[in-house]
Design an enzyme around this catalytic site. Sequence first.
Site, PDB file in Angstrom:
ATOM      1  CB  SER A  50      41.527  21.211 -50.455  1.00 15.17           C
ATOM      2  OG  SER A  50      41.867  20.558 -51.663  1.00 15.17           O
ATOM      3  CE1 TYR A  91      40.429  16.272 -48.299  1.00 10.08           C
ATOM      4  CE2 TYR A  91      40.382  17.197 -50.511  1.00 10.08           C
ATOM      5  CZ  TYR A  91      40.977  17.096 -49.270  1.00 10.08           C
ATOM      6  OH  TYR A  91      42.103  17.827 -48.992  1.00 10.08           O
TER       7      TYR A  91
END
Length: 253
Positions: free
Chosen positions: A144, A157
């Site tokens: 990501s 995350y």
Amino acid sequence: MSMKFSGQVALVTGAANGIGRATAQAFAAEGLKVVVSDVDAVGGEGTVELIRAAGGEAHFIRCDVTRDADVQALMAGTLAAYGRLDYAFNNAGIEIEKGKLADGTEAEYDAIMGVNVKGVWLCMKYQIPLLLAQGGGAIVNTASVAGLGAAPKMSIYAASKHAVIGLTKSAAVEYARKKVRVNAVCPAVIDTDMYRRAHEADPKKAEFVANMHPVGRIGKVEEIAAAVLYLCCDAAGFTTGQALAVDGGSTAI
């Protein structure tokens, strides 16, 4: 540019919807046989149905990527179904944080790290021997843009996606001479069902999120799928250990 896939087999985890589903469909459209995997059997079988309806070949295997036995069974099932593995897209991941680091819980930490990090590690652990056995192949992991910098209110995350990039780069170097390439894709905000559910009731927030990207919009699942297929194809034969941002220019700011 032709991707030049022929009679090969691709495995996609987290393929019940979103980026995983789109990538499984893209692999099948290029003529590959696709193993579709997810904990969501209904969604996974739905992906298989879409592929078959379009004339492709696919097989569903349920797998919880946090469980060693499940991942081993996924690899065994792949060999049983198609006899080989050429490409793997380790896409299964979760995103459940809503607050700052000090507000996080141990349960959130364990869940996020379990799927996003342990899951990728376990998948590569059992995929790499299959690729080595037939002389090479390619793996792409979903990281990501949060793995390339800070992600306020998503610290766990972000840490998990930094870890995915670390696993990717390390494996790429370890197996480069064995003709196994390992790369990662780093999406920014992508138009998935989850995104729509979160933003459809707040057009102003959706507009704000879109404008965070220099191109003025969020990404499409098909654009991530295209990046994954490129990283797998022979045209990317000199590309390994990379974390490719597919982000509408977000990380250029």
